[in-house]
Every structure is written in C-alpha cells, then in structure tokens.
Design a protein around this motif. Sequence first.
Motif, PDB file in Angstrom:
ATOM      1  N   GLY A 215     -24.207 -16.749  35.730  1.00 53.44           N
ATOM      2  CA  GLY A 215     -24.683 -15.404  35.420  1.00 53.44           C
ATOM      3  C   GLY A 215     -24.955 -15.184  33.953  1.00 53.44           C
ATOM      4  O   GLY A 215     -25.008 -14.040  33.486  1.00 53.44           O
ATOM      5  N   GLY A 216     -25.123 -16.285  33.201  1.00 50.01           N
ATOM      6  CA  GLY A 216     -25.370 -16.156  31.768  1.00 50.01           C
ATOM      7  C   GLY A 216     -24.141 -15.658  31.040  1.00 50.01           C
ATOM      8  O   GLY A 216     -22.991 -15.866  31.453  1.00 50.01           O
ATOM      9  N   PHE A 217     -24.370 -14.988  29.920  1.00 47.74           N
ATOM     10  CA  PHE A 217     -23.279 -14.460  29.107  1.00 47.74           C
ATOM     11  C   PHE A 217     -22.680 -13.204  29.738  1.00 47.74           C
ATOM     12  O   PHE A 217     -23.378 -12.433  30.406  1.00 47.74           O
ATOM     13  CB  PHE A 217     -23.787 -14.114  27.701  1.00 47.74           C
ATOM     14  CG  PHE A 217     -24.099 -15.299  26.839  1.00 47.74           C
ATOM     15  CD1 PHE A 217     -23.085 -15.986  26.190  1.00 47.74           C
ATOM     16  CD2 PHE A 217     -25.407 -15.725  26.667  1.00 47.74           C
ATOM     17  CE1 PHE A 217     -23.365 -17.075  25.384  1.00 47.74           C
ATOM     18  CE2 PHE A 217     -25.706 -16.814  25.863  1.00 47.74           C
ATOM     19  CZ  PHE A 217     -24.672 -17.493  25.224  1.00 47.74           C
ATOM     20  N   ASP A 218     -21.406 -13.004  29.502  1.00 51.16           N
ATOM     21  CA  ASP A 218     -20.749 -11.767  29.908  1.00 51.16           C
ATOM     22  C   ASP A 218     -21.258 -10.648  28.999  1.00 51.16           C
ATOM     23  O   ASP A 218     -21.019 -10.680  27.781  1.00 51.16           O
ATOM     24  CB  ASP A 218     -19.231 -11.919  29.786  1.00 51.16           C
ATOM     25  CG  ASP A 218     -18.472 -10.720  30.332  1.00 51.16           C
ATOM     26  OD1 ASP A 218     -19.009  -9.592  30.295  1.00 51.16           O
ATOM     27  OD2 ASP A 218     -17.326 -10.903  30.768  1.00 51.16           O
ATOM     28  N   PRO A 219     -21.940  -9.641  29.552  1.00 53.22           N
ATOM     29  CA  PRO A 219     -22.549  -8.600  28.707  1.00 53.22           C
ATOM     30  C   PRO A 219     -21.543  -7.673  28.036  1.00 53.22           C
ATOM     31  O   PRO A 219     -21.928  -6.857  27.203  1.00 53.22           O
ATOM     32  CB  PRO A 219     -23.434  -7.826  29.699  1.00 53.22           C
ATOM     33  CG  PRO A 219     -22.784  -8.051  31.028  1.00 53.22           C
ATOM     34  CD  PRO A 219     -22.239  -9.444  30.980  1.00 53.22           C
ATOM     35  N   ARG A 220     -20.271  -7.824  28.372  1.00 46.30           N
ATOM     36  CA  ARG A 220     -19.270  -6.957  27.747  1.00 46.30           C
ATOM     37  C   ARG A 220     -18.988  -7.336  26.300  1.00 46.30           C
ATOM     38  O   ARG A 220     -18.400  -6.560  25.547  1.00 46.30           O
ATOM     39  CB  ARG A 220     -17.973  -6.983  28.566  1.00 46.30           C
ATOM     40  CG  ARG A 220     -18.098  -6.283  29.912  1.00 46.30           C
ATOM     41  CD  ARG A 220     -16.843  -6.447  30.741  1.00 46.30           C
ATOM     42  NE  ARG A 220     -16.653  -7.840  31.158  1.00 46.30           N
ATOM     43  CZ  ARG A 220     -15.646  -8.239  31.927  1.00 46.30           C
ATOM     44  NH1 ARG A 220     -14.743  -7.362  32.341  1.00 46.30           N
ATOM     45  NH2 ARG A 220     -15.537  -9.513  32.266  1.00 46.30           N
TER      46      ARG A 220
END
Length: 282
Positions: A215-220
Amino acid sequence: MNAKGALLPRSVDLSASIVVFHPDETQLRQTLTSYGAACERLRASVPESTFVLFLVDNGGLRDVHDAIDRLGEQGVVCQLLTGHGNVGYGRGHNLAIERAQTDFHLILNPDIDLEDEALVAACAFFHGHAEAGLLAPWIGDDTGDQQYLCRRYPTLIDLIARGFLPALLRDSMFATHLARYEMRDVIDGSSIVWDPPIISGCFMLFRTSVLKRLGGFDPRYFLYFEDYDLSLRSHALARVAYVPASRVVHHGGGAARKGFVHIRMFAVSAFRFFNRFGWRWW
C-alpha cells in the motif's frame, strides 16, 4: 549479460518517483540528469526497457521543462503530478505508486545522483534473486565517503545522539553505540548484506508488486520515519538486500540542520513510529 558479466533480464519496465517541495533546482536538474543517464545505460544493456518518471510537485517547483525535455531525449517518459498541495513526502510518492504499472519502482530523493551503472547492477541483482523485493544501494557523500544509511532498529538514544548532539560529544561518547545502529560491522563497499532491518528512503528500489501489496507509504507520516515504517513492513512480503554494486551519491542533510519546524516534524513522526513498532530507549 552486460560487459561485466552480470546476468540481465530480456526487458525491464522501470518507474521512479521524486517528490519535491521548493527544491534546489540545480540539484534537482542534476538528479534528473543522472537518472536519465542511468536509464540510458540500462537500455544499452537491455534494449527493450521502458522508463517512466513521476515528478510530484508538493509546491514551489519552478520551470524545469528543459530537464524534462532532456529526459525525453534519454527515452524517459516524464509525468508531472501537480496541483494537490503539500500532502507530505509519503503521500506524494503514493500518488505515483498508484499509477505505476511497471516491474520495478524507484523511490528517489531530489538530492541523489545515480552512477551510470546503478540501475544495471540493481536490475541484474533482482534478475538473479527472485526472493528480493527491495534493494538499497551503496550511498556516498559529497566527499566520496560512504554514508551508513542501512540501520538496525533504533533506540531513542540513537536518534538523539545521531541527529542532535555536537559531533565532538557524539563521536567521543556514542561512537560504538551508533556504529552498531548504522550496521558498520557488516555494511561495506563490496559485500551484499541480506535483510538489513531499515534502509533509507532516499533510494528504495522495489518490485512494484511488493510495493503495491504494502500500500505504499503510511500516509500518517507527513515527513520522517515513513521509510523506517515501510522498510520494516517490507520484510513480511519479501527479502531486502543491500547491494553495493549499485552506487549513488547523496547530498542531503539531517533534520537538526533544517530548523525548528523540521525538528518538530521529526519528533512527531518518531513518536508515531515508536508507538507502532515499540519503544527502545538504549
């Protein structure tokens, strides 16, 4: 097989993403030029290769169409993603990752210069090691010295000492501690190292299928520690390798040298990282 005898695939489809926010334009042009040259070198060895670059403008990007046009001449299709505002480093890369339809995807900083053979060596390694899903290169600095950016799991003392203490105090009191954190006992200029726990986000070359499953990078994470997070999660899906035959130069600096705002973002992201993966103090 290239001139050095490395086995290469019949074709390579490679994309890359660079996220910028008010970038140093001279350095950015240099990075784009080096990426294009490395792609040209790979195409010379693997003629059926295709290359895409997603240039993600989080704000402040001026006219670099001359560099983009040069990439086109080097056979790289460049897509400029703009108008979304400053969404952060990880979310910026995610805009490109969700569009990537390639075999491999390169997370690249705008302060990295690739050596001409960097992508040839990396793709040859992936071709010979199906278990590998993420690759880190040898990383040098402006003086030619090695930067030790593969890491063991950090302690709070590691981060404070490395990022914020004066060099004299850091080198006298914490040298042994930091050497372990930076994996200096195993990372060198010639030996492949399997499964370093954490690698630097300045250059992360993934099998795109692995990156999408993650899912790519954690957007948090707005900035800092998103690469630590992604590295640790990657081990659940594939093996990670440090491959010194692939070489780059990194011109970047640490958070402490960028002022209070960056120190605050560093602290917020560190707190989020340790809360997720576990606190270690010493």
